[in-house]
Design an enzyme around this catalytic site. Structure first.
Site, PDB file in Angstrom:
ATOM      1  N   ARG A 214       0.829  -1.216   0.000  1.00 24.69           N
ATOM      2  CA  ARG A 214       0.000   0.000   0.000  1.00 24.69           C
ATOM      3  C   ARG A 214       0.861   1.262   0.000  1.00 24.69           C
ATOM      4  NH1 ARG A 214      -5.182  -1.731   3.729  1.00 24.69           N
ATOM      5  NH2 ARG A 214      -6.246  -2.691   1.990  1.00 24.69           N
TER       6      ARG A 214
ATOM      7  N   LYS B 176     -16.870 -16.166   2.777  1.00 25.53           N
ATOM      8  CA  LYS B 176     -18.286 -15.971   3.093  1.00 25.53           C
ATOM      9  C   LYS B 176     -19.075 -15.426   1.920  1.00 25.53           C
ATOM     10  CE  LYS B 176     -17.834 -15.212   8.010  1.00 25.53           C
ATOM     11  NZ  LYS B 176     -17.940 -14.217   9.078  1.00 25.53           N
TER      12      LYS B 176
ATOM     13  N   GLY C 292      -8.623  -8.111  -0.744  1.00 27.50           N
ATOM     14  CA  GLY C 292      -7.348  -8.151  -0.032  1.00 27.50           C
ATOM     15  C   GLY C 292      -6.654  -9.505  -0.134  1.00 27.50           C
TER      16      GLY C 292
ATOM     17  N   GLY D 139     -12.525  -3.816   0.142  1.00 33.57           N
ATOM     18  CA  GLY D 139     -13.964  -3.554   0.227  1.00 33.57           C
ATOM     19  C   GLY D 139     -14.429  -2.434  -0.693  1.00 33.57           C
TER      20      GLY D 139
HETATM   21  P1  ADP Z   1     -10.891 -11.350  -0.469  1.00 37.89           P
HETATM   22  O1  ADP Z   1     -10.156 -10.678   0.670  1.00 37.89           O
HETATM   23  O2  ADP Z   1     -10.006 -11.597  -1.639  1.00 37.89           O
HETATM   24  O3  ADP Z   1     -12.167 -10.621  -0.822  1.00 37.89           O
HETATM   25  P2  ADP Z   1     -12.217 -13.155   1.328  1.00 37.89           P
HETATM   26  O4  ADP Z   1     -11.789 -12.323   2.473  1.00 37.89           O
HETATM   27  O5  ADP Z   1     -13.647 -13.159   0.948  1.00 37.89           O
HETATM   28  O6  ADP Z   1     -11.337 -12.814   0.030  1.00 37.89           O
HETATM   29  O7  ADP Z   1     -11.843 -14.690   1.608  1.00 37.89           O
HETATM   30  C1  ADP Z   1     -10.517 -15.096   1.839  1.00 37.89           C
HETATM   31  C2  ADP Z   1     -10.473 -16.233   2.810  1.00 37.89           C
HETATM   32  O8  ADP Z   1     -11.328 -17.292   2.400  1.00 37.89           O
HETATM   33  C3  ADP Z   1      -9.089 -16.819   2.936  1.00 37.89           C
HETATM   34  O9  ADP Z   1      -8.589 -16.573   4.220  1.00 37.89           O
HETATM   35  C4  ADP Z   1      -9.317 -18.329   2.702  1.00 37.89           C
HETATM   36  O10 ADP Z   1      -8.584 -19.154   3.598  1.00 37.89           O
HETATM   37  C5  ADP Z   1     -10.800 -18.473   2.933  1.00 37.89           C
HETATM   38  N1  ADP Z   1     -11.339 -19.663   2.284  1.00 37.89           N
HETATM   39  C6  ADP Z   1     -11.329 -19.961   0.973  1.00 37.89           C
HETATM   40  N2  ADP Z   1     -11.811 -21.192   0.765  1.00 37.89           N
HETATM   41  C7  ADP Z   1     -12.137 -21.715   1.975  1.00 37.89           C
HETATM   42  C8  ADP Z   1     -12.657 -22.958   2.432  1.00 37.89           C
HETATM   43  N3  ADP Z   1     -12.913 -23.926   1.573  1.00 37.89           N
HETATM   44  N4  ADP Z   1     -12.866 -23.125   3.753  1.00 37.89           N
HETATM   45  C9  ADP Z   1     -12.566 -22.125   4.628  1.00 37.89           C
HETATM   46  N5  ADP Z   1     -12.064 -20.940   4.259  1.00 37.89           N
HETATM   47  C10 ADP Z   1     -11.839 -20.729   2.954  1.00 37.89           C
HETATM   48 MG    MG Z   2     -10.452 -10.739   2.796  1.00 38.41          MG
END
Ligand code: ADP
Ligand code: MG
Length: 394
Positions: free
Chosen positions: A35, A197, A349, A372
């Site tokens: 960043r 999620k 992120g 976000g």
């Molecule tokens: P981003 O930050 O790219 O938007 P998220 O914060 O939504 O992504 O999700 C990232 C997290 O999702 C990671 O820490 C990863 O470990 C978790 N994740 C991905 N697949 C699974 C899974 N099958 N079970 C549990 N956690 C998962």
């Molecule tokens: Mg994330």
């Protein structure tokens, strides 16, 4: 009409530059300085043009209290290393100490102010604080795209007290790249979604359904959708309270003619930390196991979609990529996107962290630093930080 720093002649003027230096820290050191690196082009350009640059950011969630572990002091040193010049740290974000400091600045000097969120007025978008932040400066520049979805004193209210108020290069680049996914897009346009999620990404999914030709879903968010289809998901991460919403998403995709592509198989284990992983035969997950990554047939299926696409948006890892045992899905799908000649954007992120970890940056048209903010922008929401700039007639 001044819109970006390229429209300014800032020599001899003091610029209040809002940056996003909300960096991860561990035991007092910065563990990922991307960043800081991302803000360097704007800071250097202003400094080279002879501006006196006051950088301001938040760090963490001090909730209006001064907290030494969330001081930006160490970040000033990191920024200095990137710029190749001394960056002075001012242990306040506003007030007499800052004004006295600014009186001693020379043209081209760069300083970093203390964490904006030490003052409770920051997150309340308090105009009284905004006026104080603005006081030592004559120009406002916002380069904190990652904070543009928040109406805070330093991103929104402050534009009432400074003119011109314009965008920095990073913010400008983010808006230009992400806007390409909102208007006319080259087709097929596919979206690869994953992550932990589904809640929190519902708005994004609904808005992407209006635009995309297909949405491929991996990661834990796919299990809630599989459950909504009536499949067994075992011990996998499922948001029980989102199953109804997931059903609605499935119906809506069907009605709109958008392909919602779900995993065909998974990598499963008794627990995240276990060292045995097996592949399921189909999309259902055995009752005593949890899915931790997409399986090989899913990787093939997703890769075929990716090869055909002209535009790709990727958000969310395909599995628990932090654990090398469950990183393959994210790594191979990421590599497929990187290898395609499509216009490709990665946002979020953790997804961007995965791209960097696997050193695939060069294969992407745009790595969004916004987290976000990027997702809200892509969901079609008006971001207060952008609105505040757009409303200026400078
Ligand atoms: P981003 O930050 O790219 O938007 P998220 O914060 O939504 O992504 O999700 C990232 C997290 O999702 C990671 O820490 C990863 O470990 C978790 N994740 C991905 N697949 C699974 C899974 N099958 N079970 C549990 N956690 C998962
Ligand atoms: Mg994330």
């Amino acid at each position: 009409m001044k819109q970006t720093i390229r429209d300014l002649q800032p020599a001899g003027q003091t610029v209040f530059l809002r940056v996003d230096f909300n960096v991860p820290m561990h035991l007092g050191t910065v563990t990922d300085d991307s960043r800081v690196a991302a803000a360097v082009p704007t800071i250097s350009e202003l400094s080279r043009a002879g501006a006196r640059v006051l950088c301001a950011s938040h760090l963490g969630r001090p909730q209006g209290n001064r907290r030494q572990d969330l001081s930006l002091e160490t970040v000033a040193t990191v920024l200095g290393d990137h710029l190749g010049r001394k960056v002075l740290f001012v242990p306040e974000s506003h007030g007499p100490q800052v004004e006295q400091f600014v009186a001693g600045m020379g043209d081209g000097d760069v300083a970093l102010l203390e964490n904006l969120r030490f003052d409770p007025g920051e997150e309340k978008n308090d105009p009284a604080l905004a006026r104080k932040l603005a006081a030592p400066a004559s120009i406002y520049v916002n380069d904190a795209f990652g904070t543009a979805h928040r109406a805070h004193a330093s991103t929104a209210a402050i534009t009432r007290f400074l003119s011109p108020a314009v965008a920095g290069l990073l913010l400008q680049r983010e808006v230009t790249a992400l806007s390409r996914l909102l208007g006319h897009v080259d087709r097929p346009y596919i979206v690869v979604l994953g992550g932990a999620k589904i809640s929190g990404k519902i708005d994004l999914m609904e808005s992407l359904m209006e635009q995309a030709d297909a949405i491929l879903v991996g990661g834990a968010m796919s299990y809630t959708l599989l459950r909504a289809q009536g499949l067994e998901t075992g011990q996998s991460l499922v948001e029980e309270d989102q199953i109804e919403m997931a059903r609605h998403i499935l119906e809506r995709a069907e009605a709109q003619g958008v392909e919602l592509v779900l995993p065909l198989d998974h990598l499963v284990a008794p627990a995240v930390e276990s060292d045995t992983a097996t592949t399921t035969d189909g999309a259902a997950i055995p009752a005593d196991l949890m899915a931790c990554d997409v399986g090989p047939r899913t990787v093939d299926l997703f890769s075929r979609w990716i090869r055909e696409a002209a535009t790709i948006l990727w958000n969310g890892p395909m599995g628990i990529f932090e654990n090398p045992r469950f990183a393959a899905g994210t790594r191979v799908i990421g590599a497929a996107i990187a290898a395609s000649s499509s216009f490709s954007v990665v946002g979020g992120g953790d997804s961007v962290a995965a791209v960097r970890q696997f050193q695939m940056e060069d294969g992407f048209s745009h790595l969004s630093t916004g987290g976000g903010a990027s997702l809200e922008f892509l969901a079609g929401r008006a971001l207060p930080g952008l609105v505040a700039l757009a409303e200026k007639d400078n």
